[in-house]
Design an enzyme around this catalytic site. Structure first.
Site, PDB file in Angstrom:
ATOM      1  N   GLY A 134      -4.628   5.384   4.513  1.00 26.50           N
ATOM      2  CA  GLY A 134      -4.132   4.675   5.699  1.00 26.50           C
ATOM      3  C   GLY A 134      -5.248   4.095   6.540  1.00 26.50           C
ATOM      4  O   GLY A 134      -5.238   2.894   6.869  1.00 26.50           O
ATOM      5  N   PRO A 135      -6.241   4.922   6.902  1.00 26.90           N
ATOM      6  CA  PRO A 135      -7.290   4.395   7.777  1.00 26.90           C
ATOM      7  C   PRO A 135      -8.076   3.235   7.169  1.00 26.90           C
ATOM      8  O   PRO A 135      -8.586   2.392   7.904  1.00 26.90           O
ATOM      9  CB  PRO A 135      -8.204   5.622   7.991  1.00 26.90           C
ATOM     10  CG  PRO A 135      -7.291   6.792   7.812  1.00 26.90           C
ATOM     11  CD  PRO A 135      -6.315   6.380   6.755  1.00 26.90           C
ATOM     12  N   GLU A 154       9.726  16.611  15.125  1.00 21.03           N
ATOM     13  CA  GLU A 154      10.086  16.486  13.720  1.00 21.03           C
ATOM     14  C   GLU A 154       9.234  17.475  12.906  1.00 21.03           C
ATOM     15  O   GLU A 154       8.012  17.452  12.989  1.00 21.03           O
ATOM     16  CB  GLU A 154       9.802  15.059  13.250  1.00 21.03           C
ATOM     17  CG  GLU A 154      10.219  14.828  11.820  1.00 21.03           C
ATOM     18  CD  GLU A 154       9.924  13.420  11.351  1.00 21.03           C
ATOM     19  OE1 GLU A 154       8.774  12.974  11.496  1.00 21.03           O
ATOM     20  OE2 GLU A 154      10.844  12.771  10.847  1.00 21.03           O
ATOM     21  N   LYS A 187       0.867  -1.178   0.000  1.00 19.87           N
ATOM     22  CA  LYS A 187       0.000   0.000   0.000  1.00 19.87           C
ATOM     23  C   LYS A 187       0.906   1.231   0.000  1.00 19.87           C
ATOM     24  O   LYS A 187       1.475   1.597   1.020  1.00 19.87           O
ATOM     25  CB  LYS A 187      -0.905   0.071   1.229  1.00 19.87           C
ATOM     26  CG  LYS A 187      -1.957   1.188   1.047  1.00 19.87           C
ATOM     27  CD  LYS A 187      -2.421   1.819   2.332  1.00 19.87           C
ATOM     28  CE  LYS A 187      -1.615   2.987   2.796  1.00 19.87           C
ATOM     29  NZ  LYS A 187      -1.598   4.171   1.924  1.00 19.87           N
ATOM     30  N   CYS A 213      13.602  11.600   6.442  1.00 19.08           N
ATOM     31  CA  CYS A 213      13.549  11.164   7.849  1.00 19.08           C
ATOM     32  C   CYS A 213      14.894  11.292   8.536  1.00 19.08           C
ATOM     33  O   CYS A 213      14.964  11.544   9.733  1.00 19.08           O
ATOM     34  CB  CYS A 213      13.054   9.727   7.915  1.00 19.08           C
ATOM     35  SG  CYS A 213      13.987   8.617   6.862  1.00 19.08           S
ATOM     36  N   GLY A 250      -4.652   3.195  -1.636  1.00 16.22           N
ATOM     37  CA  GLY A 250      -5.767   3.629  -0.795  1.00 16.22           C
ATOM     38  C   GLY A 250      -5.264   4.432   0.375  1.00 16.22           C
ATOM     39  O   GLY A 250      -4.064   4.729   0.480  1.00 16.22           O
ATOM     40  N   GLU A 283      10.034   1.867  10.436  1.00 15.82           N
ATOM     41  CA  GLU A 283      11.007   2.930  10.131  1.00 15.82           C
ATOM     42  C   GLU A 283      10.271   4.245  10.333  1.00 15.82           C
ATOM     43  O   GLU A 283       9.400   4.585   9.535  1.00 15.82           O
ATOM     44  CB  GLU A 283      11.499   2.814   8.687  1.00 15.82           C
ATOM     45  CG  GLU A 283      12.231   1.524   8.360  1.00 15.82           C
ATOM     46  CD  GLU A 283      13.561   1.409   9.054  1.00 15.82           C
ATOM     47  OE1 GLU A 283      14.102   2.445   9.503  1.00 15.82           O
ATOM     48  OE2 GLU A 283      14.059   0.281   9.188  1.00 15.82           O
ATOM     49  N   VAL A 319      -7.159   1.107   3.845  1.00  7.35           N
ATOM     50  CA  VAL A 319      -6.322  -0.003   3.353  1.00  7.35           C
ATOM     51  C   VAL A 319      -5.200  -0.327   4.348  1.00  7.35           C
ATOM     52  O   VAL A 319      -4.911  -1.498   4.633  1.00  7.35           O
ATOM     53  CB  VAL A 319      -5.759   0.330   1.952  1.00  7.35           C
ATOM     54  CG1 VAL A 319      -4.789  -0.745   1.496  1.00  7.35           C
ATOM     55  CG2 VAL A 319      -6.900   0.470   0.961  1.00  7.35           C
ATOM     56  N   GLY A 320      -4.566   0.711   4.905  1.00  7.19           N
ATOM     57  CA  GLY A 320      -3.459   0.487   5.851  1.00  7.19           C
ATOM     58  C   GLY A 320      -3.917  -0.289   7.071  1.00  7.19           C
ATOM     59  O   GLY A 320      -3.282  -1.275   7.477  1.00  7.19           O
TER      60      GLY A 320
END
Ligand code: NAD
Length: 484
Positions: free
Chosen positions: A216-217, A391, A183, A292, A214, A258, A219-220
């Site tokens: 995150g909420p 961050e 995903k 990152c 898709g 990660e 498909v993730g």
């Protein structure tokens, strides 16, 4: 439907992608809902992809599960040959990939070509060799210790390096003998479509690699909580990483995370200051600060502090904001309006907290269209302040003075993160001694180059596990001890 961006930038074949890639086929999703893909340099819509659903995830995981027994039984040499064919197919698309990343992420074309596409091609090539040569068995006393592929992998990736973050998971998964459902980020899915065009051409067996785009909420979460997923390999924010651990916890599924960073660049008083500042600023601003591992805290000995601030100001002046396709552009926009807004919020907060604005800031000029934020540097940043702790994920550098090495190490380690870092000194032994004291997954001494075969990952809230090289490959394996 009006889709902007000239064909010379985005191939027409990419604009309307209505299918998922499941079981070796381009197949229709369960629902007709679509996600718009935007060009952050202009704010215009340039493409659309399906908004996958939990039903699509079920189908893709079933295909990956069905493919696993045969794929995991292939020899290392066979898997290496498949990766080699994928490398050939992807290399043929290198220009299209770079232009697509310049459009959907806003990365300057040179950066997109050299880093965004160049690095994952290197990683893939490395895995052609790793798949064939990495040791899969060892003897310990009367035990034969065997590495076996972990099973079905859910790969969930961010937008900031849309090909590299995917490749750092797909290549070792395939090399180890796992099957995968990917995903990609909903902000940069077109790059993943080009990758799967290459997957089709390379002829990997059906079901080994599957694509479900898709949000995150939807498909993730369906992937992270799926009972038939054995490993969730995730790259993204620390908050989402924590959510994924919770979703995986009920079934004790493996997770590899990660996550974010707030890395320190420690410049000792005997350093080559001009080089340390030039490389340090470049690192903090790479990919418009959406990296990152960015060294977003520059720690400078007080004896050289003013000199460093002058050098920083001069270096930042060379970073021209603009159109990613203009060869003189060094910084593109941020990926989205929401990301630009978040970064502006961090800048406002730093001003309110009393940090000294050296360059950039809320009133600095930026192109009229697109999600641009000017490169911004604050001096005298308090090590406990929000700017030193949180961050930002944008082109914002915090400069912090120190009086001695112990204080520099204490400031560097005063973070919930521990992903990367740097040390500069004319005395490489002294630099190495400082590097050993930093609680972080990687440290570069005097600008040493990135090594894509070294383990990559974080201490503390920067993550769990390592990617790349033999250590990354191990994340996709179980160990079995057979006593004889
Ligand atoms: P994000 O956490 O918002 O999203 C990452 C991915 O997770 C996306 O595909 C997203 O759709 C998905 N996702 C979002 N919510 C989810 C949920 N509830 N369940 C399952 N999946 C979900 O991160 P981002 O904004 O895409 O990326 C920026 C972040 O990624 C930064 O914090 C950055 O430091 C981090 N990052 C880390 C590394 C690393 O290697 N350590 C590399 C790149 C980026």
């Amino acid at each position: 439907m009006d889709l902007a961006a000239p064909p010379s930038q985005l191939p027409d074949s990419l604009r309307l992608r209505r299918h998922l890639h499941i079981g070796g086929q381009w197949t229709s999703p369960a629902d007709a809902d679509l996600i718009d893909v935007e060009n952050p340099s202009t704010g215009e819509r340039v493409g659309q992809v399906p908004a996958g659903t939990a039903a699509d995830v079920d189908r893709a995981v079933a295909a990956a599960r069905a493919a696993f027994p045969a794929w995991s039984a292939t020899t290392p040499a066979e898997r290496s040959a498949h990766l080699d064919r994928l490398h050939t197919a992807l290399t043929a698309r290198a220009d299209d990939l770079a232009r697509t990343i310049a459009v959907e992420l806003g990365a300057p074309l040179k950066l997109a070509t050299r880093v965004q596409v160049g690095l994952p091609l290197t990683v893939l090539r490395d895995h052609v060799a790793l798949a064939a040569d990495a040791p899969v068995e060892e003897s310990i006393g009367n035990s034969l210790v065997v590495r076996e592929p972990i099973g079905v992998v859910a790969a969930i990736t961010p937008w900031n390096y849309p090909l590299h973050q995917v490749m750092a998971k797909l290549a070792p998964a395939v090399a180890a003998g796992c099957t995968v459902v990917l995903k990609p980020s909903e902000l940069t899915p077109l790059t993943a479509y080009l990758l799967f065009d290459a997957v089709s051409e390379a002829g990997l067996p059906p079901g080994v690699l599957n694509l479900v785009p898709g949000t995150g909420p939807v498909v993730g979460e369906a992937l992270a909580g799926h009972p038939d997923v054995d490993l969730v390999s995730f790259t993204g924010s620390t908050a989402t990483g924590a959510r994924i651990m919770r979703l995986a916890a009920d079934r004790i599924a493996r997770v590899a995370l990660e996550l974010g960073g707030k890395s320190a660049n420690v410049i000792l008083p005997d350093a080559d200051l001009a080089t340390a500042v030039k490389v340090g600023v470049g690192n903090a601003l790479l990919n418009s600060g959406q990296t990152c591992t960015a060294w977003t805290r520059m720690l400078v000995h007080r004896d050289r502090y003013d000199e460093a601030l002058h050098l920083i100001t001069a270096a930042v002046a060379g970073y021209r904001l603009g159109d990613p396709f203009d060869p003189t552009t060094r910084l593109g926009p941020l990926v989205s309006a929401a990301q630009a807004e978040r970064v502006r919020g961090h800048i406002d907060r730093a001003l309110a907290d009393g940090a000294r604005l050296v360059v950039g800031g809320p009133d600095a000029p930026v192109p009229a269209r697109g999600h641009f934020v000017a490169p911004t540097v604050f001096a005298d940043v308090h090590p406990d302040s929000a700017l030193a702790q949180e961050e930002v994920f944008g082109p914002v550098l915090a400069v912090i003075p120190f009086d001695d090495t112990d204080e520099a190490v204490a400031i560097a380690n005063n973070s919930k993160y521990g992903l990367a870092g740097a040390v500069w000194s004319a005395d490489t032994d002294a630099a190495l001694a400082v590097a050993r004291r930093l609680r972080t997954g990687a440290v570069d001494i005097n600008g040493a180059p990135f090594n894509p075969l070294a383990p990559f990952g974080g201490y503390k809230q920067s993550g769990l596990g390592r990617e790349l090289g033999v250590h990354g490959l191990a994340e996709f394996c179980e160990l079995k001890a057979i006593q004889r």
